[in-house]
Enzyme design. Structure first.
Site, PDB file in Angstrom:
ATOM      1  CG  LEU A  22      -1.758  -1.250   1.270  1.00 31.23           C
ATOM      2  CD1 LEU A  22      -2.420  -1.015   2.580  1.00 31.23           C
ATOM      3  CD2 LEU A  22      -2.777  -1.293  -0.023  1.00 31.23           C
ATOM      4  N   GLY A  48       1.116  -5.196   1.609  1.00 33.90           N
ATOM      5  CA  GLY A  48      -0.514  -5.181   0.958  1.00 33.90           C
ATOM      6  C   GLY A  48       0.285  -6.103  -0.676  1.00 33.90           C
ATOM      7  CG  ASN A  50       5.833  -5.583   6.292  1.00 34.12           C
ATOM      8  OD1 ASN A  50       5.228  -5.312   5.641  1.00 34.12           O
ATOM      9  ND2 ASN A  50       7.393  -4.506   5.873  1.00 34.12           N
ATOM     10  CD  GLU A  51      -0.156  -4.618   6.923  1.00 33.15           C
ATOM     11  OE1 GLU A  51      -0.180  -4.647   5.259  1.00 33.15           O
ATOM     12  OE2 GLU A  51       1.093  -5.797   7.311  1.00 33.15           O
TER      13      GLU A  51
END
Length: 303
Positions: free
Chosen positions: A109, A154, A178-179
Site C-alpha cells: 500500500l 499489501g 509486516n504492518e
C-alpha cells in the site's frame, strides 16, 4: 507498505466506479472485437499491462509502476478494471500476476495515500483496496502469483489472494504482512486470508511481530507453494497453470467458492464498518506520527 515518498495526483473512487461500470457494459464487446482479429491480444495502461493468449486461455498481468509497484489509488483502479475485463471474457480461464520491475513484486500500500490525507480520501482509498481483494479472491479464473521480488504488506496480500504462489528462490527477497512494524494493524480480512493459507499460529506470530520471510522460510510455513530460479519462474507458472486448468472448471470453481465464501461474506457484510474503522485508525495522531517517522527515515536513506 510501499517504499515511496513522493506526492502524486490520484483518481477518485467515483472515477473508479464509473470506469468499472463502463467495463461491465462494454468489456465483452471490446474483448470479442480484439480477439476476433488477432490470436494474441495486448492491452496496455500506464501501470498495468495484460497479455492474453487465446490459444491457452491464459492472461499474464504485468505490474509496471516504478519504483516499487505501490498500491496507490490509481494503480488499484487500473488493476481492477483489467481484472474485471478478463473476468468478463469467458475465453480467459487463467491469470498469472507478476512484476515488470526488477527485485520487487509489489511493495504494498502506498503510504502517501494514508499520510496527511482527509478522512474522505482515506476512505476512498480503502474501498479500492477492498475492491482489489474481493475481485481477486473471488475470481472464477485460476490465479497464480509469479513472485519475482520482494512482496511485503499489501503486496503479500495480493499474492495470498491467488490460488497458487511461485516465488524466485533468492535470499534477498522477502514476503510477509509486516504492518505492525509501521505501527499499523492488519485488518481482519488480511488476517483471515493469511490464516486460511498458513494456519492460525503462524499468522498470529507473523502479524504480531510484523515478520518478513525469505523464500525458504515462506515455503516452510506454506506462505508460498514453490521456489524456482528466476529464469524458470514464468515457465513454472505456466506449467502449474496447465495442471489447474486440466481440472473441470465447474468443479474447481465450486470448490474454490466453498473454501473462500465465508471469508468473502465476512468482509462484504462489514465493508462499510471496515472502511470507518480504517479511517478512524489511520487518521489518529499517533499513527500519522508513525508514518511521518517512517517517511523521514526513507528520506535519510535516499540522502
Amino acid at each position: 507498505m510501499a517504499l515511496r515518498a513522493a506526492f502524486r495526483n490520484t483518481c477518485t473512487l467515483s472515477g473508479l466506479l464509473c470506469q468499472l461500470s463502463s467495463s461491465r457494459s462494454h468489456g465483452r464487446v471490446c474483448a470479442s472485437a480484439v480477439l476476433a482479429t488477432q490470436q494474441r491480444s495486448n492491452s496496455t495502461s500506464s501501470k498495468i499491462s495484460v497479455d492474453f493468449d487465446q490459444s491457452t486461455g491464459v492472461a499474464v498481468m504485468h505490474m509496471k509502476s516504478p519504483p516499487v509497484n505501490s498500491l496507490s489509488l490509481d494503480f488499484l483502479t487500473e488493476f481492477c478494471i483489467n481484472l474485471e475485463k478478463l473476468e468478463m471474457d469467458k475465453s480467459c480461464r487463467g491469470l498469472i500476476i507478476t512484476s515488470s520491475l526488477p527485485k520487487v513484486f509489489s511493495a504494498g500500500l502506498d503510504i502517501m495515500e494514508m499520510y496527511g490525507k482527509t478522512p474522505e480520501s482515506c476512505g476512498e482509498f480503502w474501498k479500492a483496496v477492498q475492491e482489489m481483494w474481493l475481485k481477486l479472491y473471488s475470481s472464477n479464473m485460476v490465479t497464480i502469483a509469479a513472485i519475482n521480488g520482494s512482496s511485503p504488506a499489501g503486496g503479500c496480500l495480493m499474492a495470498l489472494t491467488c490460488d497458487y504462489r511461485v516465488m524466485v528462490d533468492n535470499p534477498r527477497y522477502s514476503i510477509g504482512l509486516n504492518e505492525t512494524q509501521l505501527g499499523i494493524v492488519a485488518p481482519f480480512w488480511f488476517k483471515d486470508t493469511m490464516a486460511n493459507t498458513v494456519g492460525h499460529r503462524n499468522t498470529e506470530m507473523a502479524l504480531a511481530l510484523g515478520l518478513l520471510y525469505n523464500p525458504t522460510e515462506a515455503l516452510k510455513i506454506g506462505l508460498v507453494d514453490q521456489l524456482v530460479p528466476e529464469d524458470k519462474l514464468m515457465a513454472t507458472a505456466e506449467q502449474t497453470m496447465a495442471k489447474w486448468l486440466a481440472i473441470p472448471a465447474h468443479a474447481r470453481q465450486i470448490t474454490k467458492s466453498m473454501m473462500r465464501k465465508p471469508t468473502i461474506d465476512k468482509l462484504t457484510s462489514k465493508r462499510e464498518a471496515d472502511v470507518q474503522n480504517f479511517v478512524s485508525f489511520i487518521t489518529k495522531d499517533a499513527i500519522q506520527n508513525s508514518l511521518r517517522t517512517y517517511l523521514e527515515m526513507l528520506k535519510k536513506r535516499k540522502a
